[in-house]
Design a protein around this motif. Structure first.
Motif, PDB file in Angstrom:
ATOM      1  N   UNK A 163      31.145   3.807  10.020  1.00 36.10           N
ATOM      2  CA  UNK A 163      31.463   2.404   9.715  1.00 36.10           C
ATOM      3  C   UNK A 163      30.202   1.556   9.735  1.00 36.10           C
ATOM      4  N   UNK A 164      29.358   1.775  10.713  1.00 33.20           N
ATOM      5  CA  UNK A 164      28.109   1.017  10.796  1.00 33.20           C
ATOM      6  C   UNK A 164      27.216   1.313   9.603  1.00 33.20           C
ATOM      7  N   UNK A 165      27.137   2.562   9.217  1.00 32.63           N
ATOM      8  CA  UNK A 165      26.310   2.951   8.077  1.00 32.63           C
ATOM      9  C   UNK A 165      26.842   2.311   6.801  1.00 32.63           C
ATOM     10  N   UNK A 166      28.158   2.281   6.625  1.00 36.89           N
ATOM     11  CA  UNK A 166      28.764   1.658   5.450  1.00 36.89           C
ATOM     12  C   UNK A 166      28.396   0.187   5.369  1.00 36.89           C
ATOM     13  N   UNK A 167      28.396  -0.496   6.493  1.00 41.00           N
ATOM     14  CA  UNK A 167      28.070  -1.920   6.494  1.00 41.00           C
ATOM     15  C   UNK A 167      26.623  -2.142   6.083  1.00 41.00           C
ATOM     16  N   UNK A 168      25.742  -1.290   6.544  1.00 46.10           N
ATOM     17  CA  UNK A 168      24.327  -1.428   6.181  1.00 46.10           C
ATOM     18  C   UNK A 168      24.168  -1.244   4.680  1.00 46.10           C
ATOM     19  N   UNK A 169      24.849  -0.264   4.099  1.00 46.69           N
ATOM     20  CA  UNK A 169      24.766  -0.040   2.663  1.00 46.69           C
ATOM     21  C   UNK A 169      25.320  -1.245   1.911  1.00 46.69           C
ATOM     22  N   UNK A 170      26.447  -1.814   2.392  1.00 45.29           N
ATOM     23  CA  UNK A 170      27.010  -3.010   1.768  1.00 45.29           C
ATOM     24  C   UNK A 170      26.022  -4.156   1.822  1.00 45.29           C
TER      25      UNK A 170
ATOM     26  N   UNK B 162      22.789  -3.940   1.953  1.00 41.45           N
ATOM     27  CA  UNK B 162      21.698  -3.670   1.035  1.00 41.45           C
ATOM     28  C   UNK B 162      22.115  -3.997  -0.392  1.00 41.45           C
ATOM     29  N   UNK B 163      23.343  -3.689  -0.757  1.00 46.38           N
ATOM     30  CA  UNK B 163      23.840  -4.042  -2.079  1.00 46.38           C
ATOM     31  C   UNK B 163      23.900  -5.556  -2.226  1.00 46.38           C
ATOM     32  N   UNK B 164      24.360  -6.230  -1.189  1.00 49.22           N
ATOM     33  CA  UNK B 164      24.439  -7.687  -1.240  1.00 49.22           C
ATOM     34  C   UNK B 164      23.054  -8.310  -1.343  1.00 49.22           C
TER      35      UNK B 164
ATOM     36  N   UNK C  95      21.963  -8.294  -4.840  1.00 50.34           N
ATOM     37  CA  UNK C  95      22.657  -9.356  -5.572  1.00 50.34           C
ATOM     38  C   UNK C  95      22.018 -10.711  -5.293  1.00 50.34           C
ATOM     39  N   UNK C  96      21.677 -10.926  -4.049  1.00 52.14           N
ATOM     40  CA  UNK C  96      21.042 -12.189  -3.674  1.00 52.14           C
ATOM     41  C   UNK C  96      19.689 -12.319  -4.371  1.00 52.14           C
ATOM     42  N   UNK C  97      18.931 -11.242  -4.408  1.00 55.95           N
ATOM     43  CA  UNK C  97      17.623 -11.284  -5.060  1.00 55.95           C
ATOM     44  C   UNK C  97      17.763 -11.578  -6.548  1.00 55.95           C
ATOM     45  N   UNK C  98      18.753 -10.974  -7.189  1.00 53.72           N
ATOM     46  CA  UNK C  98      18.935 -11.249  -8.621  1.00 53.72           C
ATOM     47  C   UNK C  98      19.403 -12.683  -8.839  1.00 53.72           C
ATOM     48  N   UNK C  99      20.238 -13.189  -7.941  1.00 54.45           N
ATOM     49  CA  UNK C  99      20.686 -14.586  -8.051  1.00 54.45           C
ATOM     50  C   UNK C  99      19.518 -15.542  -7.842  1.00 54.45           C
TER      51      UNK C  99
END
Length: 116
Positions: free
Chosen positions: A32-39, A41-43, A46-50
């Motif tokens: 669960x912790x690893x999944x959150x870190x990946x999320x 990183x994806x976010x 998105x922030x960088x592109x925005x």
């Protein structure tokens, strides 16, 4: 005393089962912790592109503003019109000049705009 050994073996097996369950729970928690870190990183991508889109939009706005200022500076105005508007409407000369330029030197249109 052999019965005591069977009890010890059963206790050891029960402890191993508890340890196994604990390991499974810890493994799930780690996933669960690893999944959150990946999320995250994806976010962040998105922030960088925005942010990049905002920066380019801001630059486009600056360029449009510069072009508008160049257009206004190219408009020919009569200095006496600026003086008349500034004196009669009790405005700063810069405001009167800007309004005249925005209305392409048309004093009547500039005055109507200022009176609204």
């Amino acid at each position: 005393m052999e019965g005591g050994d069977d009890g010890g073996a059963a206790a050891a097996a029960a402890a191993a089962a508890v340890d196994s369950k604990d390991l499974q729970q810890q493994s799930k928690a780690l996933d669960k912790l690893t999944d959150r870190v990946e999320d995250r990183q994806l976010d962040s991508s998105r922030v960088q592109s925005a942010m990049a889109a905002l920066a380019s939009s801001k630059e486009a706005d600056r360029n449009a503003k510069r072009m508008r200022e160049k257009e206004l500076a190219a408009v020919k105005i009569n200095p006496t019109d600026v003086d008349i508007i500034a004196n009669e409407l009790e405005l700063d000369k810069k405001v009167a000049e800007r309004t005249l330029r925005e209305h392409k030197g048309d004093a009547v249109a500039a005055i109507r705009s200022l009176l609204r």
